[in-house]
Each structure stands twice: as C-alpha cells, then as structure tokens.
Design a protein around this motif. Structure first.
Motif, PDB file in Angstrom:
ATOM      1  N   GLN A 215      40.291  45.032  46.215  1.00  0.00           N
ATOM      2  CA  GLN A 215      39.168  44.286  46.824  1.00  0.00           C
ATOM      3  C   GLN A 215      38.244  45.243  47.566  1.00  0.00           C
ATOM      4  O   GLN A 215      37.028  45.098  47.536  1.00  0.00           O
ATOM      5  CB  GLN A 215      39.706  43.264  47.836  1.00  0.00           C
ATOM      6  CG  GLN A 215      40.140  41.965  47.206  1.00  0.00           C
ATOM      7  CD  GLN A 215      40.883  41.085  48.197  1.00  0.00           C
ATOM      8  OE1 GLN A 215      41.361  41.543  49.231  1.00  0.00           O
ATOM      9  NE2 GLN A 215      40.991  39.820  47.873  1.00  0.00           N
TER      10      GLN A 215
ATOM     11  N   ARG B  56      36.016  47.091  45.342  1.00  0.00           N
ATOM     12  CA  ARG B  56      34.976  46.211  44.807  1.00  0.00           C
ATOM     13  C   ARG B  56      33.937  45.863  45.886  1.00  0.00           C
ATOM     14  O   ARG B  56      32.738  46.024  45.683  1.00  0.00           O
ATOM     15  CB  ARG B  56      35.648  44.922  44.293  1.00  0.00           C
ATOM     16  CG  ARG B  56      34.725  43.977  43.556  1.00  0.00           C
ATOM     17  CD  ARG B  56      35.391  42.632  43.382  1.00  0.00           C
ATOM     18  NE  ARG B  56      35.703  42.044  44.682  1.00  0.00           N
ATOM     19  CZ  ARG B  56      36.469  40.966  44.855  1.00  0.00           C
ATOM     20  NH1 ARG B  56      37.032  40.370  43.835  1.00  0.00           N
ATOM     21  NH2 ARG B  56      36.686  40.501  46.070  1.00  0.00           N
ATOM     22  N   ASP B  57      34.418  45.431  47.059  1.00  0.00           N
ATOM     23  CA  ASP B  57      33.497  44.869  48.063  1.00  0.00           C
ATOM     24  C   ASP B  57      32.881  45.905  48.995  1.00  0.00           C
ATOM     25  O   ASP B  57      31.702  45.832  49.316  1.00  0.00           O
ATOM     26  CB  ASP B  57      34.217  43.804  48.893  1.00  0.00           C
ATOM     27  CG  ASP B  57      34.763  42.691  48.017  1.00  0.00           C
ATOM     28  OD1 ASP B  57      34.269  42.539  46.888  1.00  0.00           O
ATOM     29  OD2 ASP B  57      35.695  41.988  48.450  1.00  0.00           O
TER      30      ASP B  57
ATOM     31  N   ILE C 139      33.900  49.212  41.561  1.00  0.00           N
ATOM     32  CA  ILE C 139      34.159  48.351  40.399  1.00  0.00           C
ATOM     33  C   ILE C 139      33.465  47.010  40.638  1.00  0.00           C
ATOM     34  O   ILE C 139      33.200  46.646  41.789  1.00  0.00           O
ATOM     35  CB  ILE C 139      35.688  48.104  40.172  1.00  0.00           C
ATOM     36  CG1 ILE C 139      36.372  47.707  41.501  1.00  0.00           C
ATOM     37  CG2 ILE C 139      36.371  49.296  39.541  1.00  0.00           C
ATOM     38  CD1 ILE C 139      37.815  47.293  41.344  1.00  0.00           C
ATOM     39  N   LYS C 140      33.206  46.303  39.545  1.00  0.00           N
ATOM     40  CA  LYS C 140      32.518  45.005  39.693  1.00  0.00           C
ATOM     41  C   LYS C 140      33.522  43.880  39.925  1.00  0.00           C
ATOM     42  O   LYS C 140      33.308  42.981  40.727  1.00  0.00           O
ATOM     43  CB  LYS C 140      31.701  44.704  38.429  1.00  0.00           C
ATOM     44  CG  LYS C 140      30.391  45.450  38.350  1.00  0.00           C
ATOM     45  CD  LYS C 140      29.333  44.579  37.616  1.00  0.00           C
ATOM     46  CE  LYS C 140      27.980  45.246  37.591  1.00  0.00           C
ATOM     47  NZ  LYS C 140      28.013  46.512  36.775  1.00  0.00           N
ATOM     48  N   THR C 141      34.628  43.930  39.177  1.00  0.00           N
ATOM     49  CA  THR C 141      35.658  42.898  39.332  1.00  0.00           C
ATOM     50  C   THR C 141      37.015  43.586  39.397  1.00  0.00           C
ATOM     51  O   THR C 141      37.167  44.715  38.891  1.00  0.00           O
ATOM     52  CB  THR C 141      35.686  41.927  38.118  1.00  0.00           C
ATOM     53  OG1 THR C 141      36.153  42.662  36.976  1.00  0.00           O
ATOM     54  CG2 THR C 141      34.314  41.346  37.820  1.00  0.00           C
ATOM     55  N   ALA C 142      37.996  42.889  39.974  1.00  0.00           N
ATOM     56  CA  ALA C 142      39.340  43.474  40.076  1.00  0.00           C
ATOM     57  C   ALA C 142      39.911  43.815  38.690  1.00  0.00           C
ATOM     58  O   ALA C 142      40.462  44.913  38.504  1.00  0.00           O
ATOM     59  CB  ALA C 142      40.254  42.531  40.857  1.00  0.00           C
TER      60      ALA C 142
ATOM     61  N   ASP D  86      38.459  44.862  36.142  1.00  0.00           N
ATOM     62  CA  ASP D  86      37.817  46.077  35.602  1.00  0.00           C
ATOM     63  C   ASP D  86      38.644  47.324  35.897  1.00  0.00           C
ATOM     64  O   ASP D  86      38.550  48.335  35.178  1.00  0.00           O
ATOM     65  CB  ASP D  86      36.425  46.290  36.221  1.00  0.00           C
ATOM     66  CG  ASP D  86      35.400  45.315  35.660  1.00  0.00           C
ATOM     67  OD1 ASP D  86      35.732  44.615  34.682  1.00  0.00           O
ATOM     68  OD2 ASP D  86      34.275  45.253  36.217  1.00  0.00           O
ATOM     69  N   SER D  87      39.420  47.277  36.971  1.00  0.00           N
ATOM     70  CA  SER D  87      40.193  48.467  37.361  1.00  0.00           C
ATOM     71  C   SER D  87      41.144  48.892  36.237  1.00  0.00           C
ATOM     72  O   SER D  87      41.478  50.071  36.116  1.00  0.00           O
ATOM     73  CB  SER D  87      40.982  48.203  38.645  1.00  0.00           C
ATOM     74  OG  SER D  87      41.910  47.143  38.442  1.00  0.00           O
TER      75      SER D  87
ATOM     76  N   THR E 176      39.614  54.780  41.813  1.00  0.00           N
ATOM     77  CA  THR E 176      40.102  53.463  41.388  1.00  0.00           C
ATOM     78  C   THR E 176      41.540  53.574  40.889  1.00  0.00           C
ATOM     79  O   THR E 176      42.411  52.783  41.264  1.00  0.00           O
ATOM     80  CB  THR E 176      39.191  52.912  40.265  1.00  0.00           C
ATOM     81  OG1 THR E 176      37.870  52.814  40.784  1.00  0.00           O
ATOM     82  CG2 THR E 176      39.665  51.554  39.784  1.00  0.00           C
TER      83      THR E 176
END
Ligand code: ADP
Length: 497
Positions: free
Chosen positions: A311, A314-315, A320-323, A325-326, A374
């Motif tokens: 998170q 991402r945040d 990364i854009k979404t979890a 994606d990792s 990541t």
C-alpha cells in the motif's frame, strides 16, 4: 442435511463488517459488507462506535440473508467471528455503551502496562493468560474505561455494567441479552486463565476489573442463543476470534499445522495441540478453540507490516498503480539487485521486538530502479515469515513443513513461490481465501450437524494451488544473509530474546 442448507457467518473486522452465507459444501453464496468508520481522538488512540458496529452488522446480515433466501437457501444457523481484544462496556438495563469501543490497536494504556511491568507482574500475565503485558489486550482497556467514565466503577460494583469483546456485544444485541463469549475470544483479554479455562482472580485483581461485568465463557461450538432479528429464528452456535476462526477455516486441526494470513500485517498461528507452549521468543500462547471442553492451543506470532508495505509503494511512493501490479514488476526482474527493504514502519515484531526501529532500504546502486524496491517490499514479507518460523521452531521444535496461506497478499503468485523458497516449506493456498468467515461457518455448522466431525471438514478443505520450494540452497543462503545484515543495521537495540 438438505442440500439447500446454508449458514450465516458474521465477520466483524477492524475495517469492515461482513456477512457471508455459505452452503453446506463451504461455498460462499452471498456476501454483503460495509466499511466501518474509524475514530482517532488522540495520537495513538483508536475507537469505533459500538452502535455503528451493531447497525452495520445487522444491515449486512439482512442483505446477505435476503439474497440467499431469494435463491431458495434455508439458513439454519449462524456463526460469529470478530476483531479480537477490542473492548466495549455497556449498561445492562439500557444496552447503551458507556464509551466508544477501544480498538485493539489503541495504545492509551501503554503507561498502565509499563508500570505493571516495572512492578514485575509480567510473568503472572504470561503464566496465566499466555499473553504479554501490552495495551493490545483488553484488560487494561476495561480498567481505563471504568476509571475514566463518570460513575462507572460504582455502577460496575452494583452489577449494572457488562463488558464484552465484539462477539459478546453482537450476541447480546442479537439475542436480547445473552451475555456470553467463547474460549478463543476470552483468551485475548489477559483476564482469562488459558490452563484452567476460567476467569482468573489474580489477573482481575491486577487490572482492577470486577468479576460482575464478565460474560460466561462457552466452547467455540455451543448454543450461544437464538436471534429473531432477521424475521425468523436463527440459532447462533459458533463463535471465535478472527485469527482462530481463520485457523479453523484452514482446517489446521493437528499439531504442527500452521496458517499464515497476509493482509495489512501477517498473523501466523501454529496448532500446538493440547499443550500450551510457554514461548521463550515472546510469541503468544493462546486458545485456538475449545470443543466439548477439550482445548487446542496455538502459538501466535505477528508481523506488523506485510501488505501495508505494498500500500505504501502505491499510495505514498507512487511506484505501482495497484497492489496486484507488484507481481509482474517483481517477476520481470531476474534478481533483487542486492536491494533489501526492512518495513519497520511501526517497529519490528517477533522475533526482533524493537518498537523504536524504523523502515530502511539497503543496497542502493546506480542500477536500482523502482522495480527493485517493489520486489524488495514483497520479499520482506517472506523474510519476516522465515524469522517468525525460526522463533516458533525455538519454542516448538518439529519444524513446520507446510504453510496454509490466505489474505489479500496471498493472491500474489510470485510472492507465494518466493515464500516457499525462503521458508523451505510447501505453501498451500485454498480456493476460498475467505477463511475467517468460513471458520465461523464451520464452527456453527459443526454444532448444528451440517458437518459431522473435524474430519468431515478437513476433507472438504481443498488446496487450490501449491508452491513447492525450488531454489538452490546457496542462493537462498545468500539472500538470507543479505536480509539478516539489513535487519541488523535497522535494529536500535540488541536483540532481546
Ligand atoms: P486486511 O484484511 O488486513 O484489510 P486484506 O486481506 O484485504 O487485508 O489484504 C489487503 C492487503 O494485501 C493490502 O495491504 C494490499 O496492499 C495487499 N495486496 C492485495 N493484493 C495484493 C497482491 N496481488 N500483491 C501484493 N499485495 C497485495
């Protein structure tokens, strides 16, 4: 049992209240959920409005029930599972809470706990409850409410108040006043003796908690009462704290079986059978469940940051854009490039126990890119699990050969393979990773006769995907060396266990 038989599982968690209806094969047939409002009145304080918890729960139950009934299901019984340790005190006459629920994460009683520790009382707490002297558990929160709400102590002494964790609070309201809890939730209060399975007078005296406010403690499969809140009579006959319910839902019924839940943090519970193991590594000893008066114990360890590191990428970092994606990002790299991320954002838990440590990234070079960071964040969940397993092995030699995994992060196939490689254990992921709610459904269904025995449930449990270790030992050792060095540089104190 009729094939349209179904079970309501109430899963009241820290961030969400959910209701899931399962059919008699353990397949979810309807789900409803609501996000719970969090209150942070001061630094380190975390509260929920107990009336919100109740209203949300009733609403999600009704929605899930209506859907299942419209599909022709016959809902025969209900089970409750819940965020553990969170503390509620209410007036027995009015049913109104005298204070917001104090959530397990709340640290307001740190000083009370520290002072009891300074007076040398931790051994008593460990011996009797299997826990530690920490604000995490309910005891000091109960005491705090009684001391800070006007007139509360007097009312408690007159028998006018009731204390409960969230399971008891929901049960009281669902059944019109049954004041009961189960052996797993009771074992998280630090007031319950896990050996005698009774409230403990010395612990009650230590935390200054009157016996008059306590619920009766029942087995996890029991007749907790009947609710008619949803338009028909529904017996509530299963109950367990969330991590214990997940262990049950993963059918970890034999000593040596372990489940590991990868959500925000990671909670691992190891079934230790009828032995309550006293940890020398500051792991917790806890009641897994009590069936027909027979107790199964567990060793429990927690990692504070697992999915939360993803998170954060991402945040906060925008890497990364979404979890999910990792997963591609990590698997596109051939190796970790020597980069290690120690996610000590809120200190390090077992076996390091360093609350003052803070996160760090090591091994940066001119070649390091976002992908390495990541991947390092994902890898850290596996390294931390290996550290936890080592601590468990110290307390309960025998070696864990399989981890049954669940939680949002367990969807990540790359991570699950890496976890197998680093721990040297087989990783089994069931098709249904809603194991917490499933555990509550299993407990209720067992009592109601939908399932005949633990064997019956165990044979229904199915591993959907298995990850076997396949890394060469020198590679594994090199990675572990890199991780161990990174942790050593992050610690602020000498390892204490
Ligand atoms: P909780 O119950 O603690 O809220 P969940 O079990 O819902 O947590 O899991 C959500 C966590 O898992 C989040 O922290 C998220 O970052 C992480 N997560 C979800 N999917 C993935 C994925 N495919 N890979 C890595 N992390 C993931």
């Amino acid at each position: 049992m009729t094939s349209n038989a179904a079970i309501l599982a109430i899963d009241q968690g820290t961030t969400n209240s959910r209701a899931i209806i399962f059919d008699c094969t353990g397949t979810p047939i309807s789900v409803a959920q609501r996000e719970l409002t969090q209150h942070f009145p001061q630094d380190g304080w975390v509260e929920h409005d107990a009336l919100d918890i109740l209203a949300d729960t009733l609403q999600v139950c009704q929605t899930a029930i209506d859907t299942a009934i419209s599909q022709g299901y016959d809902i025969q019984c209900a089970g409750i599972t819940n965020q553990r340790e969170t503390t509620i005190i209410w007036n027995r006459d009015t049913g109104i809470p005298i204070h917001n629920a104090i959530v397990w994460q709340d640290r307001r009683t740190a000083e009370i706990c520290q002072s009891l520790q300074d007076q040398g009382h931790e051994q008593l707490v460990r011996d009797r409850s299997g826990l530690l002297l920490d604000p995490y558990f309910s005891a000091s929160k109960v005491s705090w409410i009684l001391d800070h709400v006007d007139g509360a102590r007097g009312a408690a002494d007159r028998g006018e108040l009731a204390f409960g964790t969230v399971d008891s609070w929901l049960l009281w309201n669902l059944t019109g006043g049954n004041h009961r809890t189960d052996a797993s939730n009771a074992s998280r209060t630090a007031l319950f003796n896990i050996h005698t399975q009774e409230w403990d007078d010395d612990l009650l005296a230590l935390f200054n908690v009157p016996r008059s406010i306590l619920p009766d403690v029942l087995d996890n499969c029991a007749d907790f009462g009947t609710t008619n809140q949803f338009g028909f009579d529904l017996p509530i006959c299963g109950m367990a704290g969330d991590q214990q319910a997940a262990t049950f839902g993963q059918a970890c019924f034999h000593p040596g079986m372990l489940k590991s839940t990868y959500g925000t943090g990671c909670f691992a519970l190891l079934n230790t059978g009828d032995k309550a193991v006293q940890s020398t590594n500051r792991l917790l000893s806890t009641t897994a469940w009590r069936l027909d008066g027979h107790v199964t114990y567990a060793l429990e360890g927690s990692i504070f940051i697992a999915g939360a590191a993803i998170q954060w990428l991402r945040d906060e970092m925008g890497l990364i854009k979404t979890a999910p994606d990792s997963e591609t990002v990590a698997s596109d790299l051939t190796d970790n490039g020597g980069v290690y991320l120690v996610p000590a954002f809120t200190g390090l838990g077992a076996p390091w126990w360093d609350p003052d440590a803070r996160g760090a990234i090591y091994g940066l070079t001119r070649n390091t890119g976002a992908a390495h960071i990541t991947r390092a964040a994902l890898e850290s969940a596996a390294y931390q699990t290996r550290d936890l397993l080592e601590a468990m092995d110290g307390d309960w030699p025998g070696g864990v050969t399989e981890l049954r995994v669940d939680g949002g992060m367990s969807d990540n196939n790359w991570l699950m393979q890496f976890l197998a490689n680093i721990t040297g254990a087989r990783i089994s992921r069931p098709l249904n990773t809603e194991t917490t709610a499933l555990g509550a459904a299993y407990l209720a269904g067992l009592q109601h006769g939908i399932w005949a025995s633990l064997d019956d449930i165990a044979s229904a449990w199915e591993s959907h995907q298995v990850f076997e270790p396949n890394m060469a030992e020198p590679d594994r050792e090199a990675l572990l060396l890199g991780w161990d060095q990174a942790v050593q540089r992050t610690l602020t104190r000498v390892r204490t266990h």
